[in-house]
Write a protein that holds these residues in place. Structure first.
Motif, PDB file in Angstrom:
ATOM      1  N   ARG A  46     -38.996 -45.012  14.734  1.00 49.78           N
ATOM      2  CA  ARG A  46     -39.430 -44.461  16.026  1.00 49.78           C
ATOM      3  C   ARG A  46     -40.239 -43.207  15.745  1.00 49.78           C
ATOM      4  O   ARG A  46     -39.735 -42.251  15.157  1.00 49.78           O
ATOM      5  CB  ARG A  46     -38.218 -44.106  16.890  1.00 49.78           C
ATOM      6  N   ASN A  47     -41.486 -43.201  16.141  1.00 49.41           N
ATOM      7  CA  ASN A  47     -42.352 -42.030  16.046  1.00 49.41           C
ATOM      8  C   ASN A  47     -42.383 -41.382  17.426  1.00 49.41           C
ATOM      9  O   ASN A  47     -42.996 -41.921  18.341  1.00 49.41           O
ATOM     10  CB  ASN A  47     -43.761 -42.430  15.606  1.00 49.41           C
ATOM     11  N   THR A  93     -44.157 -34.386  15.699  1.00 47.01           N
ATOM     12  CA  THR A  93     -43.646 -35.752  15.743  1.00 47.01           C
ATOM     13  C   THR A  93     -42.342 -35.808  14.962  1.00 47.01           C
ATOM     14  O   THR A  93     -42.229 -35.196  13.903  1.00 47.01           O
ATOM     15  CB  THR A  93     -44.656 -36.736  15.112  1.00 47.01           C
ATOM     16  N   PRO A 144     -46.475 -39.493  24.068  1.00 48.68           N
ATOM     17  CA  PRO A 144     -46.454 -40.924  23.733  1.00 48.68           C
ATOM     18  C   PRO A 144     -45.757 -41.181  22.395  1.00 48.68           C
ATOM     19  O   PRO A 144     -45.919 -40.436  21.438  1.00 48.68           O
ATOM     20  CB  PRO A 144     -47.934 -41.297  23.650  1.00 48.68           C
ATOM     21  N   THR A 145     -44.950 -42.216  22.375  1.00 50.64           N
ATOM     22  CA  THR A 145     -44.211 -42.587  21.176  1.00 50.64           C
ATOM     23  C   THR A 145     -44.529 -44.034  20.830  1.00 50.64           C
ATOM     24  O   THR A 145     -45.038 -44.784  21.658  1.00 50.64           O
ATOM     25  CB  THR A 145     -42.685 -42.441  21.385  1.00 50.64           C
ATOM     26  N   ASP A 146     -44.234 -44.404  19.599  1.00 54.05           N
ATOM     27  CA  ASP A 146     -44.399 -45.792  19.199  1.00 54.05           C
ATOM     28  C   ASP A 146     -43.335 -46.162  18.182  1.00 54.05           C
ATOM     29  O   ASP A 146     -42.574 -45.307  17.744  1.00 54.05           O
ATOM     30  CB  ASP A 146     -45.809 -46.070  18.665  1.00 54.05           C
ATOM     31  N   THR A 147     -43.297 -47.437  17.847  1.00 54.12           N
ATOM     32  CA  THR A 147     -42.344 -47.918  16.856  1.00 54.12           C
ATOM     33  C   THR A 147     -43.081 -48.730  15.804  1.00 54.12           C
ATOM     34  O   THR A 147     -44.126 -49.322  16.082  1.00 54.12           O
ATOM     35  CB  THR A 147     -41.245 -48.797  17.490  1.00 54.12           C
ATOM     36  N   GLU A 148     -42.532 -48.726  14.607  1.00 50.77           N
ATOM     37  CA  GLU A 148     -43.067 -49.511  13.500  1.00 50.77           C
ATOM     38  C   GLU A 148     -41.925 -50.349  12.945  1.00 50.77           C
ATOM     39  O   GLU A 148     -40.834 -49.830  12.713  1.00 50.77           O
ATOM     40  CB  GLU A 148     -43.588 -48.603  12.393  1.00 50.77           C
TER      41      GLU A 148
END
Length: 148
Positions: free
Chosen positions: A58-59, A119, A45-49
């Motif tokens: 982008r993590n 990560t 799973p990835t996410d953005t800030e």
């Protein structure tokens, strides 16, 4: 440079092939027809800030799975050795003109599989399609000089 997941995957596979030239690396989760030992590279799973301006972080979670022959008597020692080496070679991932640092690196052995997880944090930006201002004097910005 346009940052893509495919580019990141190619860079990670390149590091693995450079350090383990005789061990195949796969980016497809299909385990049928593969010979061991081998590596699989998966995205987690990835996410953005949001960041200032048009930028965002982008993590990207990565899981490298190392499989060895289950009947091998020293399978545990092999996995420890692979994890130890990955700690050194995956601190940075070469990526086109620079290097990407890896964060939160950890590994575990689960059901005779080594999972090396980390990560990657990449700051990227949206393309800017606004026209450039030629000079401050020519910019009117919707303000009229002699408005009455």
């Amino acid at each position: 440079m346009t940052f893509t997941l495919e580019m990141l995957l190619d860079s990670i596979c390149g590091v693995l092939k450079e350090n383990y030239p005789n061990i195949p690396t796969y980016n497809n989760p299909n385990k049928q027809g593969t010979s061991v030992p081998c590596f699989f590279v998966f995205f987690m799973p990835t996410d953005t800030e949001n960041r200032i301006g048009r930028r965002f972080m982008r993590n990207i979670g990565v899981d490298i799975v190392y499989l060895a022959e289950n009947s091998d008597p020293d399978i545990y020692d092999q996995m420890i050795s692979v994890a130890d080496r990955l700690d050194f070679v995956l601190e940075f991932i070469p990526c086109e003109e620079g290097k990407l640092r890896t964060y939160d690196r950890e590994w575990k052995i689960d059901e005779d599989e080594l999972h090396y997880q980390f990560t990657v944090k990449a700051v990227v930006s949206y393309p800017d399609n606004t026209p450039q201002i030629e000079s401050a004097e020519s910019y009117e910005g919707g303000i009229k000089q002699d408005a009455k």
